[in-house]
Design a protein around this motif. Sequence first.
Motif, PDB file in Angstrom:
ATOM      1  N   ILE A  59       6.377  -3.081  -6.566  1.00  0.00           N
ATOM      2  CA  ILE A  59       7.003  -2.431  -5.408  1.00  0.00           C
ATOM      3  C   ILE A  59       6.609  -0.959  -5.278  1.00  0.00           C
ATOM      4  O   ILE A  59       6.138  -0.543  -4.217  1.00  0.00           O
ATOM      5  CB  ILE A  59       8.535  -2.594  -5.453  1.00  0.00           C
ATOM      6  N   PRO A  60       6.772  -0.133  -6.326  1.00  0.00           N
ATOM      7  CA  PRO A  60       6.386   1.273  -6.161  1.00  0.00           C
ATOM      8  C   PRO A  60       4.897   1.501  -5.920  1.00  0.00           C
ATOM      9  O   PRO A  60       4.512   2.380  -5.156  1.00  0.00           O
ATOM     10  CB  PRO A  60       6.840   1.925  -7.480  1.00  0.00           C
ATOM     11  N   VAL A  61       4.057   0.682  -6.569  1.00  0.00           N
ATOM     12  CA  VAL A  61       2.612   0.859  -6.393  1.00  0.00           C
ATOM     13  C   VAL A  61       2.178   0.448  -4.985  1.00  0.00           C
ATOM     14  O   VAL A  61       1.410   1.165  -4.322  1.00  0.00           O
ATOM     15  CB  VAL A  61       1.829   0.046  -7.451  1.00  0.00           C
ATOM     16  N   VAL A  62       2.669  -0.704  -4.498  1.00  0.00           N
ATOM     17  CA  VAL A  62       2.335  -1.136  -3.142  1.00  0.00           C
ATOM     18  C   VAL A  62       2.846  -0.123  -2.122  1.00  0.00           C
ATOM     19  O   VAL A  62       2.141   0.216  -1.158  1.00  0.00           O
ATOM     20  CB  VAL A  62       2.927  -2.533  -2.852  1.00  0.00           C
ATOM     21  N   ALA A  63       4.063   0.368  -2.330  1.00  0.00           N
ATOM     22  CA  ALA A  63       4.635   1.357  -1.406  1.00  0.00           C
ATOM     23  C   ALA A  63       3.804   2.641  -1.401  1.00  0.00           C
ATOM     24  O   ALA A  63       3.501   3.188  -0.331  1.00  0.00           O
ATOM     25  CB  ALA A  63       6.073   1.655  -1.794  1.00  0.00           C
ATOM     26  N   ALA A  64       3.437   3.122  -2.586  1.00  0.00           N
ATOM     27  CA  ALA A  64       2.680   4.370  -2.691  1.00  0.00           C
ATOM     28  C   ALA A  64       1.312   4.251  -2.020  1.00  0.00           C
ATOM     29  O   ALA A  64       0.903   5.119  -1.240  1.00  0.00           O
ATOM     30  CB  ALA A  64       2.520   4.764  -4.157  1.00  0.00           C
ATOM     31  N   PHE A  65       0.605   3.167  -2.330  1.00  0.00           N
ATOM     32  CA  PHE A  65      -0.720   2.978  -1.737  1.00  0.00           C
ATOM     33  C   PHE A  65      -0.627   2.769  -0.226  1.00  0.00           C
ATOM     34  O   PHE A  65      -1.462   3.277   0.528  1.00  0.00           O
ATOM     35  CB  PHE A  65      -1.437   1.791  -2.394  1.00  0.00           C
ATOM     36  N   SER A  66       0.383   2.041   0.216  1.00  0.00           N
ATOM     37  CA  SER A  66       0.543   1.791   1.647  1.00  0.00           C
ATOM     38  C   SER A  66       0.827   3.080   2.397  1.00  0.00           C
ATOM     39  O   SER A  66       0.300   3.307   3.493  1.00  0.00           O
ATOM     40  CB  SER A  66       1.670   0.776   1.887  1.00  0.00           C
ATOM     41  N   LEU A  67       1.662   3.925   1.824  1.00  0.00           N
ATOM     42  CA  LEU A  67       1.947   5.215   2.457  1.00  0.00           C
ATOM     43  C   LEU A  67       0.689   6.083   2.496  1.00  0.00           C
ATOM     44  O   LEU A  67       0.456   6.802   3.467  1.00  0.00           O
ATOM     45  CB  LEU A  67       3.075   5.938   1.707  1.00  0.00           C
ATOM     46  N   MET A  68      -0.109   6.001   1.433  1.00  0.00           N
ATOM     47  CA  MET A  68      -1.367   6.741   1.427  1.00  0.00           C
ATOM     48  C   MET A  68      -2.299   6.226   2.516  1.00  0.00           C
ATOM     49  O   MET A  68      -2.936   7.007   3.232  1.00  0.00           O
ATOM     50  CB  MET A  68      -2.040   6.603   0.064  1.00  0.00           C
ATOM     51  N   PHE A  69      -2.364   4.897   2.673  1.00  0.00           N
ATOM     52  CA  PHE A  69      -3.190   4.305   3.732  1.00  0.00           C
ATOM     53  C   PHE A  69      -2.702   4.768   5.111  1.00  0.00           C
ATOM     54  O   PHE A  69      -3.510   5.048   5.999  1.00  0.00           O
ATOM     55  CB  PHE A  69      -3.133   2.779   3.656  1.00  0.00           C
ATOM     56  N   LEU A  70      -1.382   4.841   5.288  1.00  0.00           N
ATOM     57  CA  LEU A  70      -0.819   5.264   6.571  1.00  0.00           C
ATOM     58  C   LEU A  70      -1.138   6.725   6.866  1.00  0.00           C
ATOM     59  O   LEU A  70      -1.402   7.096   8.015  1.00  0.00           O
ATOM     60  CB  LEU A  70       0.695   5.039   6.579  1.00  0.00           C
ATOM     61  N   VAL A  71      -1.101   7.550   5.838  1.00  0.00           N
ATOM     62  CA  VAL A  71      -1.462   8.966   6.014  1.00  0.00           C
ATOM     63  C   VAL A  71      -2.910   9.084   6.491  1.00  0.00           C
ATOM     64  O   VAL A  71      -3.216   9.826   7.430  1.00  0.00           O
ATOM     65  CB  VAL A  71      -1.276   9.749   4.698  1.00  0.00           C
ATOM     66  N   ILE A  72      -3.789   8.331   5.841  1.00  0.00           N
ATOM     67  CA  ILE A  72      -5.209   8.352   6.216  1.00  0.00           C
ATOM     68  C   ILE A  72      -5.389   7.831   7.636  1.00  0.00           C
ATOM     69  O   ILE A  72      -6.138   8.408   8.438  1.00  0.00           O
ATOM     70  CB  ILE A  72      -6.042   7.510   5.228  1.00  0.00           C
ATOM     71  N   LEU A  73      -4.695   6.745   7.970  1.00  0.00           N
ATOM     72  CA  LEU A  73      -4.787   6.170   9.310  1.00  0.00           C
ATOM     73  C   LEU A  73      -4.299   7.149  10.373  1.00  0.00           C
ATOM     74  O   LEU A  73      -4.971   7.370  11.385  1.00  0.00           O
ATOM     75  CB  LEU A  73      -3.970   4.876   9.388  1.00  0.00           C
ATOM     76  N   GLY A  74      -3.127   7.722  10.141  1.00  0.00           N
ATOM     77  CA  GLY A  74      -2.568   8.655  11.115  1.00  0.00           C
ATOM     78  C   GLY A  74      -3.448   9.878  11.311  1.00  0.00           C
ATOM     79  O   GLY A  74      -3.659  10.329  12.437  1.00  0.00           O
ATOM     80  N   ALA A  75      -3.969  10.405  10.222  1.00  0.00           N
ATOM     81  CA  ALA A  75      -4.833  11.583  10.299  1.00  0.00           C
ATOM     82  C   ALA A  75      -6.145  11.259  11.003  1.00  0.00           C
ATOM     83  O   ALA A  75      -6.629  12.038  11.828  1.00  0.00           O
ATOM     84  CB  ALA A  75      -5.107  12.118   8.900  1.00  0.00           C
ATOM     85  N   THR A  76      -6.721  10.091  10.680  1.00  0.00           N
ATOM     86  CA  THR A  76      -7.986   9.687  11.306  1.00  0.00           C
ATOM     87  C   THR A  76      -7.824   9.458  12.800  1.00  0.00           C
ATOM     88  O   THR A  76      -8.647   9.901  13.608  1.00  0.00           O
ATOM     89  CB  THR A  76      -8.526   8.403  10.643  1.00  0.00           C
ATOM     90  N   ALA A  77      -6.747   8.751  13.171  1.00  0.00           N
ATOM     91  CA  ALA A  77      -6.490   8.483  14.586  1.00  0.00           C
ATOM     92  C   ALA A  77      -6.286   9.781  15.356  1.00  0.00           C
ATOM     93  O   ALA A  77      -6.784   9.948  16.476  1.00  0.00           O
ATOM     94  CB  ALA A  77      -5.274   7.582  14.736  1.00  0.00           C
TER      95      ALA A  77
END
Length: 230
Positions: free
Chosen positions: A174-192
């Motif tokens: 749970i914590p690892v999936v959450a952490a990586f997913s939030l990191m992916f979202l940060v990258i997505l939001g910044a890229t968009a």
Amino acid sequence: MVHSEIHRSHRVGWLRAAVLGANDGIVSTASLIIGVAAANTAHEDILLAGAAGLVAGAMSMAAGEYVSVSSQLDTENADLAIEKKSLEQNFESEKEELAKIYEGRGLEPMLAKHVAEQLMAHDALGAHARDDIGITESISAQPVQAALSSAGAFTVGAALPLVVAWFVQGKLLIPVVAAFSLMFLVILGATAARVGGASIIVGAIRVTFWGALAMTLTAVVGRIFDVVTS
């Protein structure tokens, strides 16, 4: 030498669909994995739920975008048909209407009339579609493009937390999936935001906040379900 600026508005169609698809893929799949894991489900079942969510979500995004954008296209075509009929029956009044539009944008009445005459002589329907209705080639509805962009982006987005869950088991999932997913979202939001010419920080925060909220709520639901069934 003619100076030409680089504009980003032509990207709005595919960019919106791609960002929406990737965001939904990450958020929904990560939330599903976290929610199921919070209910103390076996690792194989967690992966199965995530894979099923990926396939179902991708198809749902494709179908939803296609239907939605097709409806927009139907509306555009209906408006164009009305405009075409009006041009056939009231060409002069349509010319005056176009001239008034140009006057409202700052042209002198005589110049506005000349511009309307020349544009309508070249492409009457195109001129009215662009300046009267607001339909241009760059923003015109593209159902297939929107569907493919959304489905493809969703699949890529959903695959990211699913791959993480594949390699992580037990209490760390749970914590690892959450952490990586939030990191992916940060990258997505910044890229968009970068591609669209907006604030990178605002774009990243906006996407990450809602993703974190979704994961938290599904984790709570999964935990409640585990307590009830235990």
